[in-house]
Design a protein around this motif. Structure first.
Motif, short mmCIF file in Angstrom:
data_model
loop_
_atom_site.label_atom_id
_atom_site.label_comp_id
_atom_site.label_asym_id
_atom_site.label_seq_id
_atom_site.Cartn_x
_atom_site.Cartn_y
_atom_site.Cartn_z
N ARG A 286 -9.33 -0.62 -6.75
CA ARG A 286 -9.53 0.72 -6.17
C ARG A 286 -10.75 0.75 -5.27
O ARG A 286 -10.74 1.42 -4.22
CB ARG A 286 -9.68 1.73 -7.32
N LEU B 186 -10.42 -0.09 -1.39
CA LEU B 186 -9.82 0.80 -0.40
C LEU B 186 -10.91 1.32 0.54
O LEU B 186 -11.92 1.84 0.08
CB LEU B 186 -9.12 1.97 -1.08
N VAL C 267 0.80 -1.23 0.00
CA VAL C 267 0.00 0.00 0.00
C VAL C 267 0.83 1.28 0.00
O VAL C 267 0.27 2.36 -0.17
CB VAL C 267 -0.97 0.02 1.20
N SER C 268 2.15 1.18 0.16
CA SER C 268 2.96 2.39 0.25
C SER C 268 4.27 2.30 -0.53
O SER C 268 4.54 3.12 -1.40
CB SER C 268 3.26 2.71 1.72
#
Length: 300
Positions: free
Chosen positions: A278, A281, A176-177
């Motif tokens: 997407r 999330l 996620v990062s």
């Protein structure tokens, strides 16, 4: 938690200190660069210098490769009763701290899931972590009081504490990062070959996708290198899908798209997977009681 120290007065450390000041705790600010600590103090983040007696909690706000050595230094100096860090990689710093002989009963790893693409104390914001998850990765031998103080730190900063094992945390942030940051950087690098007339056509979509590419190079080299295996796993899967899309586009570019239904199908499938991913999330939530999701326990 009545007293605190922040070691490292960059974006994250100074933002934590500002949040604590807003909740009535005045942190002691330490930094290898005294000017950075003075600048953070000028912003109202705390007072420069070590306390005369140990504080309740010291926050180690340095890049992953320095966490263990800084923790060792300040445990020996008696800076605090308990310690946490805020690096975005958790397993490797803990292993290194153990190898250095740090007292792990008084240390719990931490990672606030908030940041900006700009760095330094001038970029700090006291509400940077408001409503964000703040991961805590306590070891089996850590004292309950140490975890309580780290949890209190997160809550004072307006964040939602989440308990997670170090390796699981590192796999999560790779997805996620860390991998998204590298993909953003690689895409932004394509702009180096663009003509000025082309770049003037750029809209908000490109700016959104490449925003994090403006991050500090040295810091992100450290972060990615410290979580290299997990990031490589994510990017390997990404590369497979990217290769399939490139092949489909090559086919569609050779002649009329309707003559290549398989290529159109692969392209549509990739776009559909993106829409579905997407949609998974979660919406951002305000600060409040923690949640328990899929075996991840979030404290109150």
């Amino acid at each position: 938690m009545r007293s605190a120290a922040v070691v490292g007065t960059g974006l994250i450390g100074t933002s934590i200190a500002l949040a604590l000041r807003g909740r009535g705790v005045t942190p002691h600010l330490l930094d290898a660069d005294p000017q950075a600590a003075r600048l953070a103090a000028d912003l109202g983040a705390g007072v420069v210098g070590a306390p005369r007696t140990p504080v309740d909690l010291a926050v180690i706000a340095v890049p992953p490769q320095h966490v263990a050595s800084v923790l060792k230094e300040h445990q020996l100096s008696g800076l605090a009763h308990d310690f946490t860090d805020v690096a975005s990689v958790k397993a490797r710093p803990r292993r290194e701290a153990a190898a250095l002989g740090c007292d792990l009963t008084r240390y719990v790893g931490g990672h606030p899931m908030g940041g900006r693409e700009v760095s330094g104390p001038l970029a700090a914001q006291g509400d940077l972590f408001q409503g964000r998850p703040w991961v805590l990765t306590p070891g089996a031998d850590v004292r309950e009081r140490t975890v309580d103080r780290a949890r209190a730190l997160a809550e004072l900063c307006g964040a939602r504490p989440v308990l997670m094992e170090p390796d699981r945390h590192d796999r999560a942030v790779a997805l996620v990062s860390h991998a998204p940051h590298l993909v953003s950087s690689l895409l932004a690098a394509r702009l180096l070959d663009g003509e000025e007339a082309q770049l003037r056509l750029a809209g908000q979509g490109l700016r959104d996708v490449t925003r994090v590419a403006a991050g500090d190079v040295d810091l992100w080299t450290d972060i990615l290198g410290s979580n290299a295996a997990a990031v490589a796993d994510v990017l390997a899967e990404f590369a497979l899908e990217l290769g399939s899309v490139v092949d489909a586009l090559r086919e569609l570019g050779e002649s009329a798209p309707e003559r290549h239904p398989a290529g159109r199908a692969r392209l549509a499938a990739a776009l559909t997977r993106g829409v579905r991913g997407r949609a998974r999330l979660p919406a951002r939530t305000p600060a409040g009681p923690g949640l328990r999701l899929s075996g991840v326990a979030a404290g109150n």
